[in-house]
Design a protein around this motif. Sequence first.
Motif, PDB file in Angstrom:
ATOM      1  N   GLN A  38       0.824  -1.204   0.000  1.00 39.03           N
ATOM      2  CA  GLN A  38       0.000   0.000   0.000  1.00 39.03           C
ATOM      3  C   GLN A  38       0.863   1.261   0.000  1.00 39.03           C
ATOM      4  O   GLN A  38       0.591   2.215  -0.733  1.00 39.03           O
ATOM      5  CB  GLN A  38      -0.925   0.018   1.223  1.00 39.03           C
ATOM      6  N   LEU A  53       2.444   1.825  -3.399  1.00 37.62           N
ATOM      7  CA  LEU A  53       1.444   2.317  -4.339  1.00 37.62           C
ATOM      8  C   LEU A  53       1.176   3.801  -4.100  1.00 37.62           C
ATOM      9  O   LEU A  53       1.084   4.589  -5.063  1.00 37.62           O
ATOM     10  CB  LEU A  53       0.155   1.506  -4.200  1.00 37.62           C
ATOM     11  N   GLU A  54       1.042   4.204  -2.849  1.00 35.84           N
ATOM     12  CA  GLU A  54       0.819   5.626  -2.535  1.00 35.84           C
ATOM     13  C   GLU A  54       1.931   6.494  -3.114  1.00 35.84           C
ATOM     14  O   GLU A  54       1.678   7.549  -3.710  1.00 35.84           O
ATOM     15  CB  GLU A  54       0.754   5.815  -1.014  1.00 35.84           C
ATOM     16  N   VAL A  82       1.686   6.715  -6.922  1.00 33.31           N
ATOM     17  CA  VAL A  82       0.599   7.614  -7.322  1.00 33.31           C
ATOM     18  C   VAL A  82       1.053   9.066  -7.149  1.00 33.31           C
ATOM     19  O   VAL A  82       0.844   9.912  -8.024  1.00 33.31           O
ATOM     20  CB  VAL A  82      -0.674   7.326  -6.501  1.00 33.31           C
ATOM     21  N   ASP A  83       1.703   9.366  -6.023  1.00 30.89           N
ATOM     22  CA  ASP A  83       2.192  10.724  -5.771  1.00 30.89           C
ATOM     23  C   ASP A  83       3.212  11.166  -6.819  1.00 30.89           C
ATOM     24  O   ASP A  83       3.254  12.337  -7.219  1.00 30.89           O
ATOM     25  CB  ASP A  83       2.822  10.820  -4.383  1.00 30.89           C
ATOM     26  N   VAL A 133       1.781   5.992 -11.408  1.00 24.77           N
ATOM     27  CA  VAL A 133       0.493   5.298 -11.523  1.00 24.77           C
ATOM     28  C   VAL A 133      -0.583   6.367 -11.582  1.00 24.77           C
ATOM     29  O   VAL A 133      -0.644   7.241 -10.704  1.00 24.77           O
ATOM     30  CB  VAL A 133       0.239   4.353 -10.333  1.00 24.77           C
ATOM     31  N   ALA A 134      -1.411   6.338 -12.645  1.00 22.92           N
ATOM     32  CA  ALA A 134      -2.449   7.350 -12.810  1.00 22.92           C
ATOM     33  C   ALA A 134      -3.630   6.735 -13.550  1.00 22.92           C
ATOM     34  O   ALA A 134      -3.555   5.634 -14.090  1.00 22.92           O
ATOM     35  CB  ALA A 134      -1.897   8.551 -13.581  1.00 22.92           C
ATOM     36  N   THR A 155      -5.763   3.515 -10.727  1.00 19.65           N
ATOM     37  CA  THR A 155      -5.334   3.922  -9.382  1.00 19.65           C
ATOM     38  C   THR A 155      -6.354   3.484  -8.336  1.00 19.65           C
ATOM     39  O   THR A 155      -6.004   2.890  -7.307  1.00 19.65           O
ATOM     40  CB  THR A 155      -5.147   5.446  -9.312  1.00 19.65           C
ATOM     41  N   THR A 160      -5.813   0.607  -5.501  1.00 19.51           N
ATOM     42  CA  THR A 160      -5.951   1.035  -4.108  1.00 19.51           C
ATOM     43  C   THR A 160      -7.008   0.214  -3.385  1.00 19.51           C
ATOM     44  O   THR A 160      -6.800  -0.238  -2.247  1.00 19.51           O
ATOM     45  CB  THR A 160      -6.306   2.527  -4.043  1.00 19.51           C
ATOM     46  N   ASP A 215      -5.428   4.426 -18.410  1.00 17.35           N
ATOM     47  CA  ASP A 215      -4.561   3.967 -17.335  1.00 17.35           C
ATOM     48  C   ASP A 215      -3.112   4.284 -17.658  1.00 17.35           C
ATOM     49  O   ASP A 215      -2.684   4.258 -18.822  1.00 17.35           O
ATOM     50  CB  ASP A 215      -4.700   2.459 -17.140  1.00 17.35           C
ATOM     51  N   VAL A 244       0.586   3.133 -16.014  1.00 18.33           N
ATOM     52  CA  VAL A 244       1.462   2.449 -15.063  1.00 18.33           C
ATOM     53  C   VAL A 244       2.833   2.385 -15.719  1.00 18.33           C
ATOM     54  O   VAL A 244       3.024   1.684 -16.710  1.00 18.33           O
ATOM     55  CB  VAL A 244       0.958   1.029 -14.739  1.00 18.33           C
ATOM     56  N   ALA A 246       6.964   1.401 -12.140  1.00 20.16           N
ATOM     57  CA  ALA A 246       5.892   1.106 -11.194  1.00 20.16           C
ATOM     58  C   ALA A 246       5.433  -0.333 -11.330  1.00 20.16           C
ATOM     59  O   ALA A 246       5.210  -1.022 -10.321  1.00 20.16           O
ATOM     60  CB  ALA A 246       4.722   2.056 -11.419  1.00 20.16           C
TER      61      ALA A 246
END
Length: 851
Positions: free
Chosen positions: A771, A774-775, A778-779, A783-784, A788, A792, A828, A830, A834
Amino acid sequence: MNPSRKSVRRFSVATAAGLALTVGCIATPAAAVEPSPKPATAGVQLDYLDRGLVAAGTPGGVFLSWRLLGHEATGSTATGLTGTDFAVYRDGQKLATVTDSTNYLDASGKATSEYDVRAVVGGVELDRSATATSWSGNFKDIPLKKPADGVTPKGEAYTYSANDASVGDVDGDGQYEFVVKWDPSNAKDVSQVGYTGNTYVDTYKADGTLLHRIDLGVNIRAGAHYTQMLVNDFDGDGRAEMMFKTAPGTKTVTYNPDGSTARESFISLPTEDVAAGYANTDDYRMSAADYYEHMVATFRGWHDHPEVKAGNWPATLEEAFGIAPQYQYPLSRTDAEAVTNYFMDVYAPSRSARNNLRAFEGFILSGPEYLTVFEGATGKELKTVSYEPGRHDDGLMWGDYAMSRIEPGNRVDRFLAGVAYLDGKKPAAVFARGYYTRSTLASYTWDGTDLSPVWNVDSGWTPMTNPFNDGPHGRDGTDPVFGKLTTQGFHSLSASDVDGDGKQEVVYGSATIDDDGSLLYSSFDTMPPQSATPGEEARLGHGDAMHVTDIDPDRPGKEIFTVHEGGIWAPYGYAMRDAATGEVLFGEYSGRDTGRGMIGDVDPDVRGIENWAIGMQSADGDKLSTTSPGTNMSIKWAADMTTQIVNGSGNQTPTIDDWKRGRLLTAEGTRTNNGTKGTPSLVADVVGDWREEMLVRTADSSALRMYVSTEVTQHKLYTLMHDPQYRAEVARQNTSYNQPSYTDFYFASDMDFSHVPLRAAWLPGSVKALQQTLEDLVDSGDVAGPVTGQLTASAQQAAKAVNDGDASKAGQAIQRFAGFLVQQKKKDEVSDLARTMLDYQARNILRAFEG
């Protein structure tokens, strides 16, 4: 520099991406996580750990050492395991990629240099470690806060010194905290008379921050046999708990940042005990006058004792003491006092000049006894239950008055504890009472709410014809199944899968309890001609030292090496036996108390692991030498995977010695513990590579000093803490007479690495780490899009399932995560980086469910 874990993760993503572009590590996306069979129960549960990087200053530069995690090993070579490689960085600049070990010597390193290592997976650098700066030498001090001095009820002053220690990740950050037991200077063996101060159990961060202190209170006596502290993640939430024996008056103390006391909280007494009038203010310590009154009451009730009424014991005390009849029963107060005076002043001294029952004081022979689970991070009481079995009496039924040495409170208060993977998956706690006569064990699992019994083992009472004059040792107990367990227990126990069914048994000295609580075997052999009873079959019996692992690599299964103190009444002074059957493979009669013995690969020219007690033997029993190394404690310290010995006791300076090379370390300014036993606070693989660290107290107990080996090794092995037997052995190392921790596999200088198990262990913190990764991705924008939310949600579902203890649902959620990771919808995004990072972590989690 100590960046937060969050900042470390974010820097890792950005840096790894930059490196990938610079050196061309990523050419194509990593292979997708493929669907696997529906997961059921997760693999064996072990600690989720970070990289454990340490940097130590040496004359040749800065030595770096870090962990290979269990799930990162995928194969083997002649010199070690294969799998994840590592990039080493100093001050942000890459120094090397290490493939054959998990250590590195930076000859140009400085005291101010900052280091990190990064896993190299598929050519991509991932999982940057926390930054490490160099220790000034090969040790680190963990500051301690010594308890205040005290005074006994008799006015005797005492001080404190740090004693045994254990480790556990109490806050789930992947780093071990240190649990330290404080013993007063008047700590006693159970056979010794006198008051003791309170025992304290502290939990510290590596920087010396005291998280909390548990004061066991006046109703737990201090000494090696009383408090066996278990530290482990029993419920699988990624945070360690603590379990040990408690009593009314046990409390947790928490502290403010300035070190002042913030709060004190007593354990909660069971409802029935509160109703019976027990309270946390009670004091059950017995004075000499109290003991006298106790014996008067015992003798007044003699006629009503169940063993007397059943005709098993003499009907009168005169008969028991061998004097002429003179009293009427039930005894009056006056007559009971007369009998007590005779017993203390005439009968007891006639049995042994050491019997001075008028001075008997300081023992706790009444009052409730509990088993408590504490939260590791806060010391908060989570559950308290009655300790099973209870003491029953002051030791009369246990044989404490039967031998020539009359020792009330001795055999009844012999405690052991350990951790065992009884189901092959999760750690259970095992607590024991007694081992000379009546012998009992109870096992429990902890699920975060309930402390649930698994099984109980009880030999039953050892029959005696006269509780004041008999020899109850070596006699079967009354239980038809477990009766032969008596007199077989040692001052420690071990957990090991001795029969190869994937579940651990409890090796209880000269006997072994199967994972389901049945008696696997109790070892007997024929007494030799020079013994007291030639030709008879006798128990191997009690002893002080026991070692369980694969000692002889040329025969199947494991072996158990033990020493025995039965003298002319025991068939062996030391024995090597088959761990699965209990059959003695070889041994030697001694006719005396053979008090010490050890095993270790101290001679790399000899096949197998050597053993010594009366001289030294090879793994298959050939006599090698009439002399032998020390027996205080062993340590896996050297680069060549041989075994070294820790020496030094009392006020001697501890040393680490090699049988061939001589002294490797002198631990100036430190001390070992436990009198002549001379054991460190802990020997375990706490940080760095697979080698063990030695933790000893400084001479003034102001710090716990952790020494790390700085020999450069070319052997690669995952952290020993990711071996289930070793992890269980570390948890029980502090029990009574501290014994070394051993692996489930053959560990020696000539080991075949292809025989090292590649374990897909379940690491409770792994979903949380996924987790967090992944956070960060995304930041960083790696990953967008709609994926996402899908990723999550899947990770959150897996985390919830883990918290709920539902391994199947957790695995299914990670499978969904893997499916979303490889989908290629237009909106998506990735990145290759990532996908590689998340793929790597998801694969490791799924392996735990498959493995």
